[in-house]
Design a protein around this motif. Structure first.
Motif, mmCIF file in Angstrom:
data_model
loop_
_atom_site.group_PDB
_atom_site.id
_atom_site.type_symbol
_atom_site.label_atom_id
_atom_site.label_comp_id
_atom_site.label_asym_id
_atom_site.label_seq_id
_atom_site.Cartn_x
_atom_site.Cartn_y
_atom_site.Cartn_z
ATOM 1 N N ALA A 241 0.856 -1.159 -0.006
ATOM 2 C CA ALA A 241 -0.049 0.193 0.047
ATOM 3 C C ALA A 241 0.828 1.201 -0.019
ATOM 4 O O ALA A 241 0.587 2.186 -0.651
ATOM 5 N N TYR A 242 2.046 1.052 0.527
ATOM 6 C CA TYR A 242 2.804 2.366 0.663
ATOM 7 C C TYR A 242 3.618 2.606 -0.634
ATOM 8 O O TYR A 242 3.514 3.862 -1.027
ATOM 9 N N ALA A 243 3.915 1.676 -1.220
ATOM 10 C CA ALA A 243 4.386 1.614 -2.682
ATOM 11 C C ALA A 243 3.358 2.416 -3.615
ATOM 12 O O ALA A 243 3.524 3.213 -4.142
ATOM 13 N N PHE A 244 2.144 2.006 -3.306
ATOM 14 C CA PHE A 244 1.031 2.485 -4.435
ATOM 15 C C PHE A 244 0.577 3.956 -4.003
ATOM 16 O O PHE A 244 0.416 4.711 -5.014
ATOM 17 N N ALA A 245 0.707 4.136 -2.597
ATOM 18 C CA ALA A 245 0.348 5.490 -2.121
ATOM 19 C C ALA A 245 1.360 6.755 -2.387
ATOM 20 O O ALA A 245 1.301 7.903 -2.664
ATOM 21 N N TRP B 296 -5.915 -2.435 -0.286
ATOM 22 C CA TRP B 296 -6.706 -1.316 -0.917
ATOM 23 C C TRP B 296 -7.236 -0.434 -0.052
ATOM 24 O O TRP B 296 -6.967 0.719 -0.133
ATOM 25 N N LEU B 297 -7.398 -0.886 1.318
ATOM 26 C CA LEU B 297 -7.956 -0.023 2.386
ATOM 27 C C LEU B 297 -6.897 0.770 2.866
ATOM 28 O O LEU B 297 -6.951 2.144 3.088
ATOM 29 N N LEU B 298 -5.606 0.394 2.833
ATOM 30 C CA LEU B 298 -4.535 0.934 3.569
ATOM 31 C C LEU B 298 -3.792 2.027 2.583
ATOM 32 O O LEU B 298 -3.587 3.270 3.002
ATOM 33 N N ASN B 299 -4.048 1.681 1.448
ATOM 34 C CA ASN B 299 -3.794 2.692 0.109
ATOM 35 C C ASN B 299 -4.434 3.828 0.334
ATOM 36 O O ASN B 299 -3.876 4.903 0.160
ATOM 37 N N GLY B 300 -5.946 3.617 0.496
ATOM 38 C CA GLY B 300 -6.532 4.879 0.628
ATOM 39 C C GLY B 300 -6.075 5.793 1.759
ATOM 40 O O GLY B 300 -6.259 7.017 1.816
ATOM 41 N N TYR B 301 -5.878 5.212 2.830
ATOM 42 C CA TYR B 301 -5.493 5.721 4.071
ATOM 43 C C TYR B 301 -4.352 6.407 4.042
ATOM 44 O O TYR B 301 -4.152 7.528 4.343
ATOM 45 N N PHE C 239 9.001 -2.976 -2.236
ATOM 46 C CA PHE C 239 7.799 -2.874 -1.333
ATOM 47 C C PHE C 239 6.790 -3.644 -1.967
ATOM 48 O O PHE C 239 6.243 -4.439 -1.058
ATOM 49 N N LEU C 240 6.686 -3.746 -3.341
ATOM 50 C CA LEU C 240 5.392 -4.835 -3.767
ATOM 51 C C LEU C 240 5.721 -6.016 -3.678
ATOM 52 O O LEU C 240 4.725 -6.922 -3.788
#
Lengths: 279, 291
Positions: free
Chosen positions: A95-99, A158-163, B6-7
């Motif tokens: 999620a960190y990578a996506f965010a 998904w949830l962490l990404n949003g957060y 990370f992924l």
């Protein structure tokens, strides 16, 4: 004056009807609770006794040593906690990578995550069986943790990404200049700020593996058998059905989910209705 | 490079547990696959699908799934909506009420299954006792041993489990219903039913759509509740598609045929999701255009 009385009647009516509804809803559970505390002779009586004549907690004691329940209980605890921990670590990183990063394939990978969230379990049951068997992980704790982690990651990520996206970047930039690396950043800045989301996501992963039946039923035989599958083997026999112990065990087994749901009610309702209800 | 590090762990697990099986399921469905591989699998094209659609068991299980969902959903929805409307009037202590409400939703489907099996027990069950005492029936009904009553019993259990979800969602939706419109309707002399159907319900459309979509997907996918209560019987009356998939693959050991059945289920759910999403988005777009 008339309006006020009307409003009052309306409120009382709501409490009365609401109370009745809730009572009807928990009535089956009350019946199960009373079943678990009555002696077997009273349980198999016709017509059934509504109020038990004598109350005994024998079932709650006996269930631990008459059958293999204790082993299934430990399996459930080990598998669910491991799943929660591993799914949490992996999802936080993803999620960190996506965010926080822009990289090639981000949209595609995020789409994979969202799509796998909706995938029904039965549609991958058969090939997954072969995968797990090929890896020699049938009926093992590792195998079950791996499967449940895979099921938990999409929603958690998904949830962490949003957060994470909602957390301002400024803090991290300051820390980056101070010479922190990305992992330190994640650990020291993001995690404390995202604590509520992490609790919610960890709970989700824990409950997913705690309550799961189908995959445990197909992929385990004895070593990694969890409570949902083990209840029958432990208490329902060909000759005797120990209903008192079955329901005592079911209630013990249901305590963690009930406590978590009711305790985290606010977060849970928020998470469930997020996106579905427009502000 | 960093984002990929990370992924990596999460994507690796997803690749093994989700992605590969999805692709593999697709391929398996056109092969004759034996559980214990000997000489390798034999390519048979669409034979698995043809066999499935010609098999009474599979077609019956589709009907079982349809019955199960189509009976459960409206009942759960109407009860859930009623409860949401009542709870909406409760301001003080609402968390206490919703706390109780969450219990059926929190406990494992397996426990719900055993619970209702016990309640519907022919001689010791509470249901028969209550109906007998009220004089509604003259003799105990073996609920889970007759096809029709067994369907009714699993539907009742299913409604019990899903109603709370529907109530929670609709209750949240009701918080967003604009009070101004409501008051305006009141002033205009609309009665309580008119206000409900013309003011409240239209504003809940989006939530209702989401509730129907998710509830349908969950119900069609259910395995544990029904399996614990009836194992798909009697006479396969409650053998829904997921149970059939399991039986084809792990009892008859026809993995390819099972994969084909699983894929049909997946395609059905996927097309339903698409339909719902399109309808919901069209509504939203219309609203955006209008404003």
């Amino acid at each position: 004056m008339r309006v006020k009385t009307q409003a009052k009647i309306r409120t009382w009516l709501a409490y009365g009807l609401g109370g009745t509804f809730v009572f009807a809803l928990v009535l089956p559970l009350i019946w199960v609770v009373t079943t678990s505390v009555r002696p077997l002779s009273e349980m198999t009586q016709t017509p059934p006794l509504i109020f038990p004549r004598s109350i005994t907690f024998d079932a709650y004691v006996d269930l631990w040593d008459t059958g293999p329940f204790a082993k299934y209980f430990i399996n459930s605890v080990v598998i669910s906690f491991s799943t929660a921990l591993i799914a949490l670590i992996f999802s936080i990183c993803a999620a960190y990578a996506f965010a926080r990063f822009r990289f090639k394939g981000a949209t595609l990978l995020l789409m994979v995550v969202v799509m796998s969230q909706m995938l029904p379990g039965s549609s991958i049951l058969i090939p997954l069986f072969q995968v797990i068997r090929a890896m020699g992980l049938l009926d093992t704790h590792v195998g079950m943790v791996l499967i449940y982690t895979g099921f938990a990651i999409p929603f958690c990520t998904w949830l962490l990404n949003g957060y994470f996206r909602a957390i301002p970047v400024d803090l991290e930039q300051a820390a980056l200049i101070d010479g922190c690396n990305r992992l330190e950043l994640l650990y020291m800045i993001i995690l404390p700020l995202a604590a509520p989301a992490i609790v919610a996501v960890g709970t989700f992963a824990f409950l997913l593996s705690w309550n799961e039946f189908l995959f445990a039923f197909v992929f385990t035989k004895s070593q990694a058998l969890t409570i949902p599958v083990g209840l029958r083997a432990a208490f329902l026999g060909q000759y005797v059905n120990k209903y008192d112990q079955l329901f005592a065990a079911s209630l013990i087994f249901s305590l963690p989910p009930i406590a978590l749901f009711v305790g985290l009610q606010r977060y849970f309702v928020q998470g469930l209705t997020a996106g579905a209800v427009k502000e | 490079m960093t984002p990929y590090y990370f992924l990596l762990p999460a994507m690796l697990v997803l690749a093994v547990i989700i992605l590969y099986p999805v692709v593999s399921n697709l391929i398996m469905s056109v092969y004759k696959v034996k559980l214990f591989r000997g000489a390798g699998d034999e390519f048979i094209g669409m034979t698995n699908y043809a066999k499935l659609l010609g098999s009474r068991t599979f077609v019956n299980s589709i009907w079982s799934s349809v019955r199960f969902t189509v009976y459960s959903l409206p009942v759960a929805f109407v009860l859930g909506l009623g409860m949401a409307l009542i709870f909406n009037e409760i301001k003080k202590y609402r968390p206490v009420f919703t706390g109780f409400l969450l219990v059926p939703w929190a406990i494992a489907p397996v426990v719900t299954g055993y619970m209702w099996r016990w309640l519907f027990h022919d001689t010791f069950g509470l249901v028969n006792y209550a109906l007998l005492s009220l004089g509604i029936i003259d003799a105990n009904i073996p609920w889970l041993a007759q096809p029709d009553t067994a369907v009714g019993a699993v539907v009742v259990a299913n409604v019990w489990r899903f109603m709370p979800y529907i109530t929670i969602m609709l209750l949240a939706g009701l918080q967003g219903v604009s009070t101004e419109l409501y008051e305006a309707a009141h002033v205009d002399g609309a009665n309580i039913f008119e206000r409900f159907f013309h003011v409240t319900l239209p504003q809940l459309k989006h939530v209702i759509g989401v509730v129907f979509l998710f509830a349908t997907i969950w119900m069609v996918n259910d395995f544990a509740l029904i399996f614990i209560m009836t194992e798909g019987g009697p006479a396969k009356a409650t053998q829904v598609v997921p149970i059939t998939v399991y039986r084809i693959a792990f009892e008859h050991l026809r993995l390819g045929k099972g994969a084909a059945a699983a894929l049909i289920l997946l395609l059905f759910l996927l097309s339903m999701s698409m339909l719902f999403i399109r309808v919901l988005f069209r509504e939203q777009r219309k609203k955006a255009d209008a404003s």
